[in-house]
Write a protein that holds these residues in place. Sequence first.
Motif, PDB file in Angstrom:
ATOM      1  N   TRP A  58       0.803  -1.215   0.000  1.00  0.00           N
ATOM      2  CA  TRP A  58       0.000   0.000   0.000  1.00  0.00           C
ATOM      3  C   TRP A  58       0.838   1.268   0.000  1.00  0.00           C
ATOM      4  O   TRP A  58       0.432   2.293  -0.543  1.00  0.00           O
ATOM      5  CB  TRP A  58      -0.945  -0.005   1.196  1.00  0.00           C
ATOM      6  CG  TRP A  58      -2.010  -1.016   1.023  1.00  0.00           C
ATOM      7  CD1 TRP A  58      -2.129  -2.212   1.664  1.00  0.00           C
ATOM      8  CD2 TRP A  58      -3.114  -0.963   0.114  1.00  0.00           C
ATOM      9  NE1 TRP A  58      -3.227  -2.900   1.225  1.00  0.00           N
ATOM     10  CE2 TRP A  58      -3.846  -2.151   0.274  1.00  0.00           C
ATOM     11  CE3 TRP A  58      -3.547  -0.039  -0.816  1.00  0.00           C
ATOM     12  CZ2 TRP A  58      -5.006  -2.423  -0.457  1.00  0.00           C
ATOM     13  CZ3 TRP A  58      -4.695  -0.304  -1.553  1.00  0.00           C
ATOM     14  CH2 TRP A  58      -5.406  -1.483  -1.359  1.00  0.00           C
ATOM     15  N   ARG A  59       1.983   1.169   0.608  1.00  0.00           N
ATOM     16  CA  ARG A  59       2.826   2.369   0.637  1.00  0.00           C
ATOM     17  C   ARG A  59       3.258   2.757  -0.775  1.00  0.00           C
ATOM     18  O   ARG A  59       3.233   3.924  -1.161  1.00  0.00           O
ATOM     19  CB  ARG A  59       4.037   2.156   1.537  1.00  0.00           C
ATOM     20  CG  ARG A  59       4.175   3.264   2.557  1.00  0.00           C
ATOM     21  CD  ARG A  59       4.977   2.841   3.737  1.00  0.00           C
ATOM     22  NE  ARG A  59       6.410   2.734   3.421  1.00  0.00           N
ATOM     23  CZ  ARG A  59       7.364   3.332   4.123  1.00  0.00           C
ATOM     24  NH1 ARG A  59       7.043   4.083   5.146  1.00  0.00           N
ATOM     25  NH2 ARG A  59       8.606   3.161   3.830  1.00  0.00           N
ATOM     26  N   SER A  60       3.627   1.740  -1.540  1.00  0.00           N
ATOM     27  CA  SER A  60       4.059   2.072  -2.895  1.00  0.00           C
ATOM     28  C   SER A  60       2.865   2.431  -3.770  1.00  0.00           C
ATOM     29  O   SER A  60       2.987   3.226  -4.700  1.00  0.00           O
ATOM     30  CB  SER A  60       4.869   0.925  -3.505  1.00  0.00           C
ATOM     31  OG  SER A  60       4.081  -0.210  -3.655  1.00  0.00           O
ATOM     32  N   VAL A  61       1.736   1.833  -3.476  1.00  0.00           N
ATOM     33  CA  VAL A  61       0.522   2.231  -4.197  1.00  0.00           C
ATOM     34  C   VAL A  61       0.267   3.717  -3.991  1.00  0.00           C
ATOM     35  O   VAL A  61       0.009   4.463  -4.939  1.00  0.00           O
ATOM     36  CB  VAL A  61      -0.700   1.410  -3.717  1.00  0.00           C
ATOM     37  CG1 VAL A  61      -1.997   2.060  -4.170  1.00  0.00           C
ATOM     38  CG2 VAL A  61      -0.624  -0.008  -4.262  1.00  0.00           C
ATOM     39  N   ALA A  62       0.354   4.124  -2.744  1.00  0.00           N
ATOM     40  CA  ALA A  62       0.121   5.538  -2.436  1.00  0.00           C
ATOM     41  C   ALA A  62       1.121   6.419  -3.181  1.00  0.00           C
ATOM     42  O   ALA A  62       0.760   7.459  -3.746  1.00  0.00           O
ATOM     43  CB  ALA A  62       0.222   5.773  -0.933  1.00  0.00           C
ATOM     44  N   ALA A  63       2.365   5.964  -3.195  1.00  0.00           N
ATOM     45  CA  ALA A  63       3.405   6.749  -3.862  1.00  0.00           C
ATOM     46  C   ALA A  63       3.159   6.798  -5.369  1.00  0.00           C
ATOM     47  O   ALA A  63       3.222   7.870  -5.988  1.00  0.00           O
ATOM     48  CB  ALA A  63       4.767   6.145  -3.561  1.00  0.00           C
ATOM     49  N   LYS A  64       2.856   5.620  -5.931  1.00  0.00           N
ATOM     50  CA  LYS A  64       2.644   5.562  -7.383  1.00  0.00           C
ATOM     51  C   LYS A  64       1.459   6.410  -7.812  1.00  0.00           C
ATOM     52  O   LYS A  64       1.449   7.002  -8.897  1.00  0.00           O
ATOM     53  CB  LYS A  64       2.423   4.114  -7.813  1.00  0.00           C
ATOM     54  CG  LYS A  64       3.702   3.290  -7.831  1.00  0.00           C
ATOM     55  CD  LYS A  64       3.453   1.940  -8.490  1.00  0.00           C
ATOM     56  CE  LYS A  64       4.760   1.169  -8.667  1.00  0.00           C
ATOM     57  NZ  LYS A  64       5.060   0.308  -7.521  1.00  0.00           N
ATOM     58  N   ALA A  65       0.453   6.428  -6.967  1.00  0.00           N
ATOM     59  CA  ALA A  65      -0.736   7.207  -7.306  1.00  0.00           C
ATOM     60  C   ALA A  65      -0.487   8.705  -7.140  1.00  0.00           C
ATOM     61  O   ALA A  65      -1.315   9.525  -7.523  1.00  0.00           O
ATOM     62  CB  ALA A  65      -1.909   6.770  -6.435  1.00  0.00           C
ATOM     63  N   GLY A  66       0.655   9.005  -6.545  1.00  0.00           N
ATOM     64  CA  GLY A  66       0.966  10.417  -6.318  1.00  0.00           C
ATOM     65  C   GLY A  66       0.064  11.050  -5.274  1.00  0.00           C
ATOM     66  O   GLY A  66      -0.183  12.250  -5.288  1.00  0.00           O
ATOM     67  N   LEU A  67      -0.409  10.184  -4.388  1.00  0.00           N
ATOM     68  CA  LEU A  67      -1.291  10.698  -3.342  1.00  0.00           C
ATOM     69  C   LEU A  67      -0.470  11.031  -2.116  1.00  0.00           C
ATOM     70  O   LEU A  67       0.387  10.261  -1.715  1.00  0.00           O
ATOM     71  CB  LEU A  67      -2.333   9.626  -2.969  1.00  0.00           C
ATOM     72  CG  LEU A  67      -3.275   9.211  -4.085  1.00  0.00           C
ATOM     73  CD1 LEU A  67      -4.091   8.006  -3.647  1.00  0.00           C
ATOM     74  CD2 LEU A  67      -4.187  10.364  -4.440  1.00  0.00           C
ATOM     75  N   ASN A  68      -0.765  12.122  -1.548  1.00  0.00           N
ATOM     76  CA  ASN A  68      -0.081  12.480  -0.322  1.00  0.00           C
ATOM     77  C   ASN A  68      -0.808  11.837   0.860  1.00  0.00           C
ATOM     78  O   ASN A  68      -1.243  12.505   1.797  1.00  0.00           O
ATOM     79  CB  ASN A  68      -0.030  13.998  -0.181  1.00  0.00           C
ATOM     80  CG  ASN A  68       0.969  14.432   0.865  1.00  0.00           C
ATOM     81  OD1 ASN A  68       1.844  13.635   1.265  1.00  0.00           O
ATOM     82  ND2 ASN A  68       0.848  15.639   1.339  1.00  0.00           N
ATOM     83  N   ARG A  69      -0.954  10.525   0.762  1.00  0.00           N
ATOM     84  CA  ARG A  69      -1.648   9.766   1.793  1.00  0.00           C
ATOM     85  C   ARG A  69      -0.751   8.613   2.207  1.00  0.00           C
ATOM     86  O   ARG A  69       0.069   8.153   1.426  1.00  0.00           O
ATOM     87  CB  ARG A  69      -2.934   9.155   1.244  1.00  0.00           C
ATOM     88  CG  ARG A  69      -3.937  10.143   0.721  1.00  0.00           C
ATOM     89  CD  ARG A  69      -4.953  10.443   1.779  1.00  0.00           C
ATOM     90  NE  ARG A  69      -6.018  11.317   1.289  1.00  0.00           N
ATOM     91  CZ  ARG A  69      -6.985  11.783   2.063  1.00  0.00           C
ATOM     92  NH1 ARG A  69      -7.038  11.470   3.338  1.00  0.00           N
ATOM     93  NH2 ARG A  69      -7.907  12.572   1.584  1.00  0.00           N
ATOM     94  N   CYS A  70      -0.942   8.143   3.429  1.00  0.00           N
ATOM     95  CA  CYS A  70      -0.179   6.983   3.821  1.00  0.00           C
ATOM     96  C   CYS A  70      -0.856   5.732   3.289  1.00  0.00           C
ATOM     97  O   CYS A  70      -2.037   5.728   2.930  1.00  0.00           O
ATOM     98  CB  CYS A  70      -0.038   6.916   5.325  1.00  0.00           C
ATOM     99  SG  CYS A  70      -1.584   6.758   6.188  1.00  0.00           S
ATOM    100  N   GLY A  71      -0.068   4.650   3.220  1.00  0.00           N
ATOM    101  CA  GLY A  71      -0.584   3.409   2.675  1.00  0.00           C
ATOM    102  C   GLY A  71      -1.806   2.906   3.404  1.00  0.00           C
ATOM    103  O   GLY A  71      -2.755   2.392   2.810  1.00  0.00           O
TER     104      GLY A  71
END
Length: 170
Positions: free
Chosen positions: A38-51
């Motif tokens: 989930w952490r990388s999902v959040a990063a890939k999505a460019g969301l400033n959210r935690c996983g």
Amino acid sequence: MAPMRGRCNKKEANRGAWTAEEDQKLAQVIEIHGPKRWRSVAAKAGLNRCGKSCRLRWMNHLRPNIKRGNISDQEEDLIVRLHKLLGNRWSLIAGRLPGRTDNEIKNYWNSHLSKKIKQNEEPVRSSRWQEPGTVKTKVQDMDSVAKRSEEGTSKTLEDSKYSFGGDGIL
DNA sequence: AAGTATACCAACCGCGAGCGC
DNA sequence: GGCGCTCGCGGTTGGTATACT
């Protein structure tokens, strides 16, 4: 070294309600990479959210086949019985209710059912369960719950760890 | 119509378990 | 075997909507 332990960075992470745009980004990334890491999902999505936050959003809102609102009488009854059986194991209970999320069931329990149960139990203890056919009916009910759980998903009430006879529900 | 109480839902937090290195 | 990282769970809180006075 102060491990993150999956905690969000409270200062930097975006918080609060999700926007449609965020939802869309998240869904897109999950479609490509799947609902994991989930952490990388959040990063890939460019969301400033935690996983963690992304996972929650996906599990409770974006997943396909999610049912929203209107918990039926049957579902409610099943929740009550499963709760007797399992206690506050919301994820297990949710596993028996296709399309329902643990969060939704937990909320429903806390706002509706816990009060209902209290009301039912206070005046005459368990009048609900002592109606005609009482104990036997309950046993049969539990039986059907067990059956359903066997048929249902691979999560089988944690493999009878929470056995039906164990906690005096019968 | 305005203010207050209650209900409901979404999201956050902290902890423990599992997994890989 | 120990350590760090990630995930999943359950409890709790905050915000909004609705009902009531």
